[in-house]
Design a protein around this motif. Structure first.
Motif, PDB file in Angstrom:
ATOM      1  N   CYS A 299      42.573  47.732  43.567  1.00 42.30           N
ATOM      2  CA  CYS A 299      42.896  48.952  42.837  1.00 42.30           C
ATOM      3  C   CYS A 299      42.210  50.113  43.563  1.00 42.30           C
ATOM      4  O   CYS A 299      41.042  50.018  43.909  1.00 42.30           O
ATOM      5  CB  CYS A 299      42.373  48.842  41.403  1.00 42.30           C
ATOM      6  SG  CYS A 299      42.258  50.411  40.533  1.00 42.30           S
ATOM      7  N   CYS A 323      45.663  46.556  37.672  1.00 44.01           N
ATOM      8  CA  CYS A 323      44.202  46.551  37.595  1.00 44.01           C
ATOM      9  C   CYS A 323      43.804  45.957  36.250  1.00 44.01           C
ATOM     10  O   CYS A 323      44.368  46.281  35.218  1.00 44.01           O
ATOM     11  CB  CYS A 323      43.641  47.960  37.730  1.00 44.01           C
ATOM     12  SG  CYS A 323      41.841  47.969  37.600  1.00 44.01           S
ATOM     13  N   CYS A 328      38.023  50.682  34.188  1.00 47.57           N
ATOM     14  CA  CYS A 328      38.729  51.499  35.178  1.00 47.57           C
ATOM     15  C   CYS A 328      39.779  52.369  34.493  1.00 47.57           C
ATOM     16  O   CYS A 328      40.428  51.954  33.541  1.00 47.57           O
ATOM     17  CB  CYS A 328      39.393  50.599  36.207  1.00 47.57           C
ATOM     18  SG  CYS A 328      40.355  51.493  37.433  1.00 47.57           S
TER      19      CYS A 328
HETATM   20 ZN   LIG Z   1      40.961  49.768  38.790  1.00 46.69          ZN
END
Ligand SMILES: [Zn+2]
Length: 530
Positions: A299, A323, A328
């Motif tokens: 990612c 991801c 994140c």
């Molecule tokens: Zn990520």
């Protein structure tokens, strides 16, 4: 998970070598090398057990007296594992033969750890490349052997003899003239016959009915054996059961084999008709692992490996990478598999290993081949010797036969002659077996170097194992993919070079923060397909 065996290293050996007398005199010679090696040992917290010095010797690893002594030293202490510190392994590694010997003699056989002041042997791309070439060579060899086996099997198949495992209900029986021939294996043969004919005659009308019928018979006979629907279908559609043979993978279409089977051809045909007339459920099968890049593509936000999954939509199935990192910002955001993998393929089709490495690769292979061909030559010569000895014996026996009229003696001689002739025949057979395909080698070499030299071909083999090997070799540092921009910050490993320019309309140079355009970290392969 592989369990790594940890070896305790406590002592080190230092090996120094300089190749010219000039170096010895100039002082970039033994003493300074030695000094650096001793420093290294201290750094590693290892006691130096002994220093081996080979001044001004050139040639192979084993023509060097100190190296020989070093090996002896190791062999005298089989229970202790040493770290060997070299000053400059590159000097050694240039020589293919030496590379192999180092690895096999020291690392593999004697479990030594190599430490080098300026060369990370194992972890360098070159090191990995070599490993890869070796693997490719070994694989090619296996495939060639498989090819030979296949040819023999194919010839026998074409002669009407089944050469694979017999299916349930049939077994091999040895026939003195024809070799192994399929015959019914009871009670399974009778059970299947009844089931197949029942299906033909509309007594059993579904696969499940066939399955239940067979399972019921199994239990009557005390047979503990599972059967799936697919298994039931296989029983209904196996042409071996009516004595016919086919093997589409090798382009052998169905014909009457040398065995009988236990149902008639007519029954078989009727059953196939009935099977075909049923609407077949669509089988969705993914033969190869679906996401070869999983684990290698990161990612772009969090630089964690993305996971992948199949999603449904628009009446189809679509693969995605996404991801999965909880913290994140791109968590659960998806990128189409076709996009990532398409870009990756495009990248691969524009790179190849550097020429010097390919030359190196073919050297390694030639070397391996020569080594083996030499050893086979030895075996062949040994056999030749035995044969000529026997020939000699026979001619002296012949002389004796002609010189005597004693029938008992003649009988004895003749028996000895016959026995020797048999031995000779066996030896000749043995000799024929070891014939190494001399002319096949160039072709083989061509195949390997072409294969190794064209990463895109390795990738497109669709062989998951090969694909992963390729990733391990070239992209161990992982690949970052940014939606809209494509493959990011690919630092091509030094062993790869670009073979062709990416078409301009696709190429889009991306300036990374803090990185000058055109520098190496700025990817040559950032392009979007918008
Ligand atoms: Zn990520």
């Amino acid at each position: 998970m592989k369990v790594k065996q940890t070896i305790e290293y406590q002592r080190a050996l230092v090996y120094c070598r300089v190749s010219t007398t000039k170096q010895v005199i100039d002082g970039d010679g033994l003493s300074s090398q030695e000094h650096r090696c001793l420093q290294k040992a201290e750094e590693l917290n290892l006691e130096v057990a002994k220093i081996f010095r080979d001044p001004a010797v050139s040639g192979g690893l084993f023509t060097r007296p100190a190296m020989t002594k070093l090996l002896e030293f190791l062999d005298d202490r089989p229970n202790e594992k040493f770290v060997i510190i070299f000053d400059d392994l590159k000097r050694f590694a240039r020589d293919v033969q030496v590379h192999l010997l180092l690895k096999t003699e020291l690392v593999q056989k004697r479990k030594v750890r190599l430490e080098c002041l300026n060369f990370k042997f194992e972890e360098s791309p070159t090191g990995r490349f070599i490993e890869f070439v070796m693997a490719a060579g070994a694989q090619l060899e296996r495939e060639q052997n498989a090819e030979q086996v296949k040819n023999r099997m194919k010839a026998r198949l074409e002669a009407g003899y089944w050469t694979f495992c017999p299916p349930p209900g049939l077994k091999f029986e040895k026939d003195p003239l024809r070799g192994k021939v399929l015959v019914p294996n009871e009670p399974l043969a009778s059970i299947y016959k009844e089931a197949i004919e029942g299906y033909r005659d509309y007594q059993l009308n579904t696969l499940d009915a066939v399955r239940k019928f067979i399972l019921n018979k199994y239990s009557v006979h005390g047979i503990n054996r599972p059967l799936s629907l697919n298994g039931a279908k296989n029983i209904l559609s196996n042409s071996l059961y009516c004595g016919r043979i086919s093997f589409p993978d090798w382009n052998i279409s169905e014909f009457q084999g040398q065995h009988q089977g236990f149902i008639s051809y007519e029954t078989y045909l009727a059953v196939q008709d009935k099977l075909a007339s049923k609407a077949k459920p669509r089988l969705r099968k993914d033969y190869s692992p679906d996401f070869p890049l999983r684990g290698y593509v990161l990612c772009h936000e969090c630089k964690e490996p993305m996971t992948s999954f199949w999603g449904k939509g628009n009446g189809g199935k679509y693969g995605y990478y996404k991801c999965k990192n909880e913290s994140c910002v791109r968590k659960n955001k998806c990128i189409a598999k076709v996009k990532i993998e398409g870009d990756f393929e495009e990248l691969l089709s524009n790179v190849k290993p550097k020429k010097e490495l390919l030359d190196f690769a073919s050297k390694i292979l030639i070397d391996l081949w020569k080594e083996r061909s030499d050893s086979q030559q030895e075996v062949r010569e040994g056999l030749d010797k035995q044969i000529s000895k026997l020939d000699l014996k026979n001619s002296s026996l012949m002389d004796r036969v002609s010189q005597t009229s004693d029938h008992t003696l003649i009988n004895v001689y003749e028996r000895a002659l016959a026995k020797n002739a048999e031995l000779i025949e066996d030896l000749e057979k043995e000799k024929a077996k070891i014939k190494y395909p001399q002319n096949g080698f160039q072709t083989a070499l061509g195949v390997v170097t072409e294969y190794v030299g064209t990463p895109i071909k390795q990738w497109q083999s669709q062989d998951y194992r090969r694909q992963r090997l390729l990733l391990q070799m070239y992209f161990e540092d992982r690949i970052v993919y940014e939606p809209g921009l494509g493959l990011q910050t690919i630092q091509l490993p030094l062993i790869l070079e670009i073979t062709s320019k990416i078409p301009l309309n696709k190429a889009k140079m991306v300036e990374m923060p803090g990185v000058k355009p055109g520098s190496k970290t700025c990817s040559l392969f950032n392009y979007s397909q918008d």
